[in-house]
Motif scaffolding. Sequence first.
Motif, mmCIF file in Angstrom:
data_model
loop_
_atom_site.group_PDB
_atom_site.id
_atom_site.type_symbol
_atom_site.label_atom_id
_atom_site.label_comp_id
_atom_site.label_asym_id
_atom_site.label_seq_id
_atom_site.Cartn_x
_atom_site.Cartn_y
_atom_site.Cartn_z
ATOM 1 N N LYS A 160 0.821 -1.216 0.000
ATOM 2 C CA LYS A 160 0.000 0.000 0.000
ATOM 3 C C LYS A 160 0.854 1.264 0.000
ATOM 4 O O LYS A 160 0.338 2.371 0.193
ATOM 5 N N GLY A 161 2.162 1.099 -0.225
ATOM 6 C CA GLY A 161 3.047 2.253 -0.315
ATOM 7 C C GLY A 161 3.215 3.009 0.976
ATOM 8 O O GLY A 161 3.408 4.228 0.980
ATOM 9 N N ALA A 162 3.173 2.286 2.092
ATOM 10 C CA ALA A 162 3.255 2.944 3.395
ATOM 11 C C ALA A 162 4.668 3.442 3.669
ATOM 12 O O ALA A 162 5.665 2.904 3.175
ATOM 13 N N THR A 163 4.734 4.477 4.456
ATOM 14 C CA THR A 163 5.984 4.981 5.014
ATOM 15 C C THR A 163 5.827 5.036 6.529
ATOM 16 O O THR A 163 4.727 4.830 7.064
ATOM 17 N N GLY A 164 6.918 5.324 7.223
ATOM 18 C CA GLY A 164 6.812 5.499 8.659
ATOM 19 C C GLY A 164 5.832 6.604 9.004
ATOM 20 O O GLY A 164 5.038 6.486 9.945
ATOM 21 N N ALA A 165 5.864 7.671 8.211
ATOM 22 C CA ALA A 165 4.960 8.797 8.469
ATOM 23 C C ALA A 165 3.500 8.407 8.235
ATOM 24 O O ALA A 165 2.611 8.798 9.010
ATOM 25 N N SER A 166 3.230 7.653 7.168
ATOM 26 C CA SER A 166 1.836 7.287 6.886
ATOM 27 C C SER A 166 1.298 6.311 7.934
ATOM 28 O O SER A 166 0.115 6.361 8.294
ATOM 29 N N LEU A 167 2.150 5.424 8.430
ATOM 30 C CA LEU A 167 1.701 4.522 9.493
ATOM 31 C C LEU A 167 1.509 5.280 10.803
ATOM 32 O O LEU A 167 0.640 4.914 11.616
ATOM 33 N N ASP A 168 2.288 6.343 11.020
ATOM 34 C CA ASP A 168 2.027 7.204 12.166
ATOM 35 C C ASP A 168 0.657 7.856 12.057
ATOM 36 O O ASP A 168 -0.035 8.066 13.068
ATOM 37 N N ASN A 169 0.257 8.185 10.834
ATOM 38 C CA ASN A 169 -1.056 8.814 10.623
ATOM 39 C C ASN A 169 -2.199 7.843 10.901
ATOM 40 O O ASN A 169 -3.342 8.272 11.090
ATOM 41 N N GLU A 170 -1.904 6.544 10.888
ATOM 42 C CA GLU A 170 -2.926 5.549 11.209
ATOM 43 C C GLU A 170 -3.007 5.275 12.712
ATOM 44 O O GLU A 170 -3.767 4.413 13.137
ATOM 45 N N PHE A 171 -2.241 6.003 13.478
ATOM 46 C CA PHE A 171 -2.165 5.759 14.922
ATOM 47 C C PHE A 171 -2.756 6.917 15.686
ATOM 48 O O PHE A 171 -2.503 8.087 15.379
ATOM 49 N N ASP A 172 -3.566 6.615 16.694
ATOM 50 C CA ASP A 172 -4.142 7.618 17.586
ATOM 51 C C ASP A 172 -3.452 7.499 18.940
ATOM 52 O O ASP A 172 -3.724 6.565 19.708
ATOM 53 N N PRO A 173 -2.548 8.430 19.275
ATOM 54 C CA PRO A 173 -1.795 8.307 20.535
ATOM 55 C C PRO A 173 -2.658 8.504 21.769
ATOM 56 O O PRO A 173 -2.299 8.044 22.858
ATOM 57 N N VAL A 174 -3.784 9.195 21.621
ATOM 58 C CA VAL A 174 -4.653 9.420 22.783
ATOM 59 C C VAL A 174 -5.256 8.101 23.261
ATOM 60 O O VAL A 174 -5.279 7.795 24.458
ATOM 61 N N TYR A 175 -5.762 7.298 22.325
ATOM 62 C CA TYR A 175 -6.391 6.020 22.668
ATOM 63 C C TYR A 175 -5.455 4.828 22.459
ATOM 64 O O TYR A 175 -5.839 3.695 22.734
ATOM 65 N N ASN A 176 -4.247 5.101 21.954
ATOM 66 C CA ASN A 176 -3.264 4.047 21.692
ATOM 67 C C ASN A 176 -3.838 2.983 20.759
ATOM 68 O O ASN A 176 -3.733 1.774 20.993
#
Length: 512
Positions: A160-176
């Motif tokens: 899916k052409g992911a990068t570290g930055a794009s996978l960070d965008n799939e993460f919600d740090p508030v709810y982990n």
Amino acid sequence: MKRIFQIFSLILVSYIAHAQVYTYPMLAKQFSTSYVTGSARMQGLGGTQSVLGADLSSIAGNAAGLGFYSRSEVGLNFALNSSQTDADYLSQSTSGTNNLFHMPNFGIVISGDYLSSSSWRGAFGIGYSRQVILTQPLNMEGTNNRSSYLDHLIQKAGDKGATGASLDNEFDPVYNTADSPEAAAYQAYLINPNAKTGGAPFERYLPNLPTQQFGYAVNSGSVSQWDISYGAAYQEHLYVGLGLHFTKLNTSQSQLWEERYAGNNFVEGFTYEEQLITTGSGISASLGVIYKLKPNLRVALNVQSPTYYDNIKEQLTGSMSPQISEIPVTGGYITNVKPVKLTPNEFTYQLVTPFRISGGMAYFFGKRGLLSADVEMLNYAGMSVASAELGPYANQQFKDKYNSQISKNYQTVLNMKVGAEFRVSSAWTVRGGAALYGSGFSSTYDSIDRNQFQVSGGLGYRSSAYYVDFAVVQRTGKDAYTPYTLKNAADYASAALTLTNTQFTLGGGIFF
């Protein structure tokens, strides 16, 4: 709803363990496949219930059988179901077992002359029946020298052409929480982007070490029905019946995949868990006929419409739990990483199950006994899914993707059943039967023979006021399970499965 087409990335077993990854076609078949159902008498007879009347099984089966009732009846059945799965994965054998106590059916039949013509008489039946139960477990383990489940996630991230930055965008740090398993693995320090590209090819620590792999699954729930049927007899030769069936779907499927990396100084391993809860309601109808060709010979035909589920709701939850030794980072090491949860996903869709048609024949040796045979045809290729939750364009994509898989990988099957019943005294009867259930998979799916073979036996005691029946049924078959796939087929493995399901049923009723 954040993930429409990617629901399970890993499922270990359904009602039967199926090869490859969970899809809506697999779920549709799981909810459409019935094996041992009905009363203890019919179970002992191999399930040949389409042509034999005057039994509570007629309420959910061929309603024409209700026309044989000359008096009213109330009855119920209890069963103990024991399921075992033997798995051979990477030359290591394991076994999983699961037991379930449940109620296959109960009902009441009210007999009487409800029609104005003296040539007709009939009976109403109202009952409950379980058509599908989820009990088949799975335990598997082995040492993999070629790959890890993390390699599967690495390929998914790359595809899916992911990068570290794009996978960070799939993460919600508030709810982990992460929106995909590969994003969860990234946040858990299990996979990392390439240092030069910041993305593909993603990497994992010390990939050449042997990987100890463990898989587990626990399933529960059922597909049950409330049935309302009427059957009538015309001059004791022609019997017709109509049934209306209200189906309730309520299942829970939990699975866990665990890996350990011996000698890995960075990552000791991880545990990945998922749970899918599915609920829904459906409706179907049936029309049946039984005809006496001779006093001792009868034939039957029953047509069951597809069950239409208007609103199936599913909820998926999961988590990735890493076991970290020490991960080098700028300024030191990380030695503890919290589990990362998957973003809870809720989705609704519609399902249409296969059309069914069954026929049977029975020969009676006076009052001494009988021989019976049934043939049931199911059009698994006619299953379909859709989702009104989606917009018109997305719904069309959803239907095109999964319904094309259904038409390609499933086919019409014949289930064949035979049974015999002999009276050994004025009150006692012995029974036996056998059945062969077609797998429903077409040759385009794979070459595994998934047909299920079943044998059964039973005893019955009947007086003028009540009856008691006992049956034991055992079904066996083969299957396979592939926990994950990779582009190079030589790098991943499948587990060969032997499935055994045994059910003991005790039932009875009273006449009034």
